[in-house]
Design a protein around this motif. Structure first.
Motif, PDB file in Angstrom:
ATOM      1  N   ILE A 128       0.831  -1.206   0.000  1.00 42.58           N
ATOM      2  CA  ILE A 128       0.000   0.000   0.000  1.00 42.58           C
ATOM      3  C   ILE A 128       0.866   1.257   0.000  1.00 42.58           C
ATOM      4  CG2 ILE A 128      -1.579   1.352   1.463  1.00 42.58           C
ATOM      5  CD1 ILE A 128      -3.038  -1.342   2.039  1.00 42.58           C
ATOM      6  N   LYS A 129       1.925   1.255   0.801  1.00 43.79           N
ATOM      7  CA  LYS A 129       2.830   2.419   0.842  1.00 43.79           C
ATOM      8  C   LYS A 129       3.442   2.691  -0.533  1.00 43.79           C
ATOM      9  CE  LYS A 129       4.335   2.566   5.644  1.00 43.79           C
ATOM     10  NZ  LYS A 129       5.433   2.310   6.584  1.00 43.79           N
ATOM     11  N   LYS A 130       3.901   1.642  -1.204  1.00 46.88           N
ATOM     12  CA  LYS A 130       4.521   1.818  -2.529  1.00 46.88           C
ATOM     13  C   LYS A 130       3.502   2.311  -3.552  1.00 46.88           C
ATOM     14  CE  LYS A 130       8.381  -1.215  -1.912  1.00 46.88           C
ATOM     15  NZ  LYS A 130       9.440  -1.905  -2.587  1.00 46.88           N
ATOM     16  N   ALA A 131       2.279   1.776  -3.492  1.00 55.23           N
ATOM     17  CA  ALA A 131       1.239   2.213  -4.430  1.00 55.23           C
ATOM     18  C   ALA A 131       0.918   3.693  -4.203  1.00 55.23           C
ATOM     19  CB  ALA A 131      -0.013   1.355  -4.260  1.00 55.23           C
ATOM     20  N   ILE A 132       0.825   4.101  -2.952  1.00 57.06           N
ATOM     21  CA  ILE A 132       0.525   5.504  -2.628  1.00 57.06           C
ATOM     22  C   ILE A 132       1.668   6.417  -3.080  1.00 57.06           C
ATOM     23  CG2 ILE A 132       0.270   7.130  -0.700  1.00 57.06           C
ATOM     24  CD1 ILE A 132      -1.459   4.931   0.665  1.00 57.06           C
ATOM     25  N   GLN A 133       2.900   6.011  -2.826  1.00 60.04           N
ATOM     26  CA  GLN A 133       4.051   6.811  -3.271  1.00 60.04           C
ATOM     27  C   GLN A 133       4.006   7.006  -4.787  1.00 60.04           C
ATOM     28  OE1 GLN A 133       7.319   4.470  -1.808  1.00 60.04           O
ATOM     29  NE2 GLN A 133       7.345   5.492   0.198  1.00 60.04           N
ATOM     30  N   CYS A 134       3.691   5.949  -5.490  1.00 62.06           N
ATOM     31  CA  CYS A 134       3.607   6.012  -6.956  1.00 62.06           C
ATOM     32  C   CYS A 134       2.529   7.007  -7.383  1.00 62.06           C
ATOM     33  CB  CYS A 134       3.320   4.615  -7.502  1.00 62.06           C
ATOM     34  SG  CYS A 134       3.114   4.576  -9.290  1.00 62.06           S
ATOM     35  N   MET A 135       1.328   6.899  -6.792  1.00 66.25           N
ATOM     36  CA  MET A 135       0.229   7.795  -7.192  1.00 66.25           C
ATOM     37  C   MET A 135       0.508   9.240  -6.813  1.00 66.25           C
ATOM     38  SD  MET A 135      -3.274   5.595  -6.657  1.00 66.25           S
ATOM     39  CE  MET A 135      -2.994   5.167  -4.934  1.00 66.25           C
ATOM     40  N   ARG A 136       1.167   9.471  -5.690  1.00 62.45           N
ATOM     41  CA  ARG A 136       1.494  10.849  -5.288  1.00 62.45           C
ATOM     42  C   ARG A 136       2.456  11.514  -6.255  1.00 62.45           C
ATOM     43  NH1 ARG A 136       1.504   9.758   1.076  1.00 62.45           N
ATOM     44  NH2 ARG A 136      -0.707  10.184   1.406  1.00 62.45           N
ATOM     45  N   LYS A 137       3.246  10.706  -6.975  1.00 62.10           N
ATOM     46  CA  LYS A 137       4.181  11.231  -7.974  1.00 62.10           C
ATOM     47  C   LYS A 137       3.534  11.313  -9.359  1.00 62.10           C
ATOM     48  CE  LYS A 137       8.200   9.292  -5.642  1.00 62.10           C
ATOM     49  NZ  LYS A 137       9.158   8.188  -5.670  1.00 62.10           N
ATOM     50  N   GLY A 138       2.222  11.045  -9.434  1.00 63.74           N
ATOM     51  CA  GLY A 138       1.532  11.097 -10.714  1.00 63.74           C
ATOM     52  C   GLY A 138       1.569   9.800 -11.487  1.00 63.74           C
ATOM     53  N   GLY A 139       1.983   8.711 -10.820  1.00 64.43           N
ATOM     54  CA  GLY A 139       2.087   7.419 -11.487  1.00 64.43           C
ATOM     55  C   GLY A 139       0.773   6.665 -11.562  1.00 64.43           C
ATOM     56  N   VAL A 140       0.815   5.593 -12.347  1.00 70.26           N
ATOM     57  CA  VAL A 140      -0.347   4.726 -12.562  1.00 70.26           C
ATOM     58  C   VAL A 140      -0.043   3.362 -11.952  1.00 70.26           C
ATOM     59  CG1 VAL A 140      -1.774   3.602 -14.323  1.00 70.26           C
ATOM     60  CG2 VAL A 140      -1.014   5.963 -14.646  1.00 70.26           C
ATOM     61  N   ILE A 141      -1.018   2.822 -11.225  1.00 70.84           N
ATOM     62  CA  ILE A 141      -0.845   1.528 -10.573  1.00 70.84           C
ATOM     63  C   ILE A 141      -1.806   0.485 -11.146  1.00 70.84           C
ATOM     64  CG2 ILE A 141      -0.056   2.604  -8.428  1.00 70.84           C
ATOM     65  CD1 ILE A 141      -2.853   1.822  -7.211  1.00 70.84           C
ATOM     66  N   LEU A 142      -1.492  -0.755 -10.882  1.00 72.46           N
ATOM     67  CA  LEU A 142      -2.356  -1.887 -11.196  1.00 72.46           C
ATOM     68  C   LEU A 142      -2.660  -2.519  -9.846  1.00 72.46           C
ATOM     69  CD1 LEU A 142      -3.375  -3.250 -13.771  1.00 72.46           C
ATOM     70  CD2 LEU A 142      -1.310  -4.621 -13.777  1.00 72.46           C
ATOM     71  N   TYR A 143      -3.959  -2.690  -9.508  1.00 69.82           N
ATOM     72  CA  TYR A 143      -4.288  -3.146  -8.157  1.00 69.82           C
ATOM     73  C   TYR A 143      -5.575  -3.955  -8.103  1.00 69.82           C
ATOM     74  CZ  TYR A 143      -7.635   0.789  -7.801  1.00 69.82           C
ATOM     75  OH  TYR A 143      -8.690   1.654  -7.975  1.00 69.82           O
ATOM     76  N   PRO A 144      -5.680  -4.839  -7.096  1.00 66.83           N
ATOM     77  CA  PRO A 144      -6.904  -5.615  -6.935  1.00 66.83           C
ATOM     78  C   PRO A 144      -7.976  -4.749  -6.281  1.00 66.83           C
ATOM     79  CG  PRO A 144      -5.376  -6.173  -5.183  1.00 66.83           C
ATOM     80  CD  PRO A 144      -4.670  -5.190  -6.092  1.00 66.83           C
ATOM     81  N   THR A 145      -9.218  -4.927  -6.709  1.00 71.49           N
ATOM     82  CA  THR A 145     -10.323  -4.142  -6.159  1.00 71.49           C
ATOM     83  C   THR A 145     -11.404  -5.081  -5.626  1.00 71.49           C
ATOM     84  OG1 THR A 145     -11.723  -3.979  -8.127  1.00 71.49           O
ATOM     85  CG2 THR A 145      -9.879  -2.420  -7.975  1.00 71.49           C
ATOM     86  N   ASP A 146     -12.540  -4.524  -5.324  1.00 68.61           N
ATOM     87  CA  ASP A 146     -13.688  -5.307  -4.875  1.00 68.61           C
ATOM     88  C   ASP A 146     -14.357  -6.044  -6.033  1.00 68.61           C
ATOM     89  OD1 ASP A 146     -14.396  -2.798  -5.905  1.00 68.61           O
ATOM     90  OD2 ASP A 146     -16.200  -2.660  -4.683  1.00 68.61           O
ATOM     91  N   THR A 147     -13.907  -5.785  -7.247  1.00 67.91           N
ATOM     92  CA  THR A 147     -14.444  -6.475  -8.422  1.00 67.91           C
ATOM     93  C   THR A 147     -13.260  -7.082  -9.180  1.00 67.91           C
ATOM     94  OG1 THR A 147     -14.433  -4.424  -9.734  1.00 67.91           O
ATOM     95  CG2 THR A 147     -16.482  -4.972  -8.563  1.00 67.91           C
ATOM     96  N   VAL A 148     -12.943  -6.576 -10.350  1.00 65.72           N
ATOM     97  CA  VAL A 148     -11.824  -7.071 -11.160  1.00 65.72           C
ATOM     98  C   VAL A 148     -10.559  -6.256 -10.849  1.00 65.72           C
ATOM     99  CG1 VAL A 148     -13.354  -7.877 -12.984  1.00 65.72           C
ATOM    100  CG2 VAL A 148     -12.454  -5.544 -13.084  1.00 65.72           C
ATOM    101  N   TRP A 149      -9.413  -6.693 -11.372  1.00 66.95           N
ATOM    102  CA  TRP A 149      -8.189  -5.909 -11.206  1.00 66.95           C
ATOM    103  C   TRP A 149      -8.367  -4.576 -11.921  1.00 66.95           C
ATOM    104  CZ3 TRP A 149      -3.020  -6.406  -9.320  1.00 66.95           C
ATOM    105  CH2 TRP A 149      -2.855  -7.467  -8.423  1.00 66.95           C
ATOM    106  N   GLY A 150      -7.782  -3.518 -11.332  1.00 68.02           N
ATOM    107  CA  GLY A 150      -7.976  -2.193 -11.879  1.00 68.02           C
ATOM    108  C   GLY A 150      -6.689  -1.463 -12.196  1.00 68.02           C
ATOM    109  N   ILE A 151      -6.793  -0.561 -13.157  1.00 68.10           N
ATOM    110  CA  ILE A 151      -5.736   0.412 -13.435  1.00 68.10           C
ATOM    111  C   ILE A 151      -6.148   1.648 -12.648  1.00 68.10           C
ATOM    112  CG2 ILE A 151      -4.602   1.837 -15.184  1.00 68.10           C
ATOM    113  CD1 ILE A 151      -5.461  -0.299 -17.263  1.00 68.10           C
ATOM    114  N   GLY A 152      -5.247   2.187 -11.849  1.00 66.38           N
ATOM    115  CA  GLY A 152      -5.611   3.304 -11.000  1.00 66.38           C
ATOM    116  C   GLY A 152      -4.597   4.422 -10.977  1.00 66.38           C
TER     117      GLY A 152
END
Length: 189
Positions: free
Chosen positions: A7-31
């Motif tokens: 979670i920390k790495k995903a947040i760091q990525c998004m704070r820098k304007g990056g795009v993540i790939l992550y599991p959600t409550d449905t299908v995998w998502g691009i975020g």
């Protein structure tokens, strides 16, 4: 890697304007950060999708959902409370998000996630996170990590580790559009 580190790495990525790939409550998502116009543009590019087709956002709570619309009609709360599966609501008068995320009519699609990983990610990020299926437009959604194409895996800035080993059937959310005058339109069951 622990869920906390992921979670920390995903947040760091998004704070820098990056795009993540992550599991959600449905299908995998691009975020990405739903308030960052450049990051949202990257998601459209990865999806090879016209930016006139709106994207869904995830939040962790009713309180957070309310911050991104001028008015949330009571029927939205009733619908979300009665929903038997993850349900995305499309509401009018979106505010405080990237302008290229908002549909031409001023509406925005948002879902409150209750799945532990995505809920914690949204809670810790403190903003809505774009959540569009991890596929190129027109191709099948990635139900599990193993279903994600190399094109998508290589296009994002960070791929979450959590739930990669999972092999379960997952389906996209229901989508319901709620109009200013009380109209209810089911977009996807």
């Amino acid at each position: 890697m622990t869920r906390e580190e992921d979670i920390k790495k995903a947040i760091q990525c998004m704070r820098k304007g990056g795009v993540i790939l992550y599991p959600t409550d449905t299908v995998w998502g691009i975020g990405c950060d739903a308030t960052n116009k450049e990051a949202v543009a990257k998601v459209y590019s990865i999806k090879q999708r016209d930016d006139s087709k709106a994207l869904i956002c995830l939040v962790d709570s009713e309180a957070r959902l309310q911050r991104y619309f001028r008015n949330v009609p009571n029927v939205a709360w009733d619908l979300l409370e009665a929903a038997m599966k993850p349900t995305t609501v499309i509401l009018d008068d979106a505010v405080n998000v990237a302008e290229n995320l908002v549909a031409e009519d001023g509406s925005l699609a948002m879902r409150i996630t209750s799945e532990p990983f995505s809920k914690e990610l949204c809670y810790r990020f403190q903003k809505p996170i774009v959540s569009t299926s991890a596929n190129v437009s027109g191709e099948p959604a990635a139900s599990n990590y193993e279903d994600i194409s190399d094109v998508i895996l290589n296009a994002v800035d960070y791929v979450c580790w959590s739930r990669r080993q999972e092999h379960k059937p997952h389906t996209p959310s229901s989508i319901v559009k709620l109009g200013r005058n009380g109209e209810v339109v089911v977009i996807r069951k």
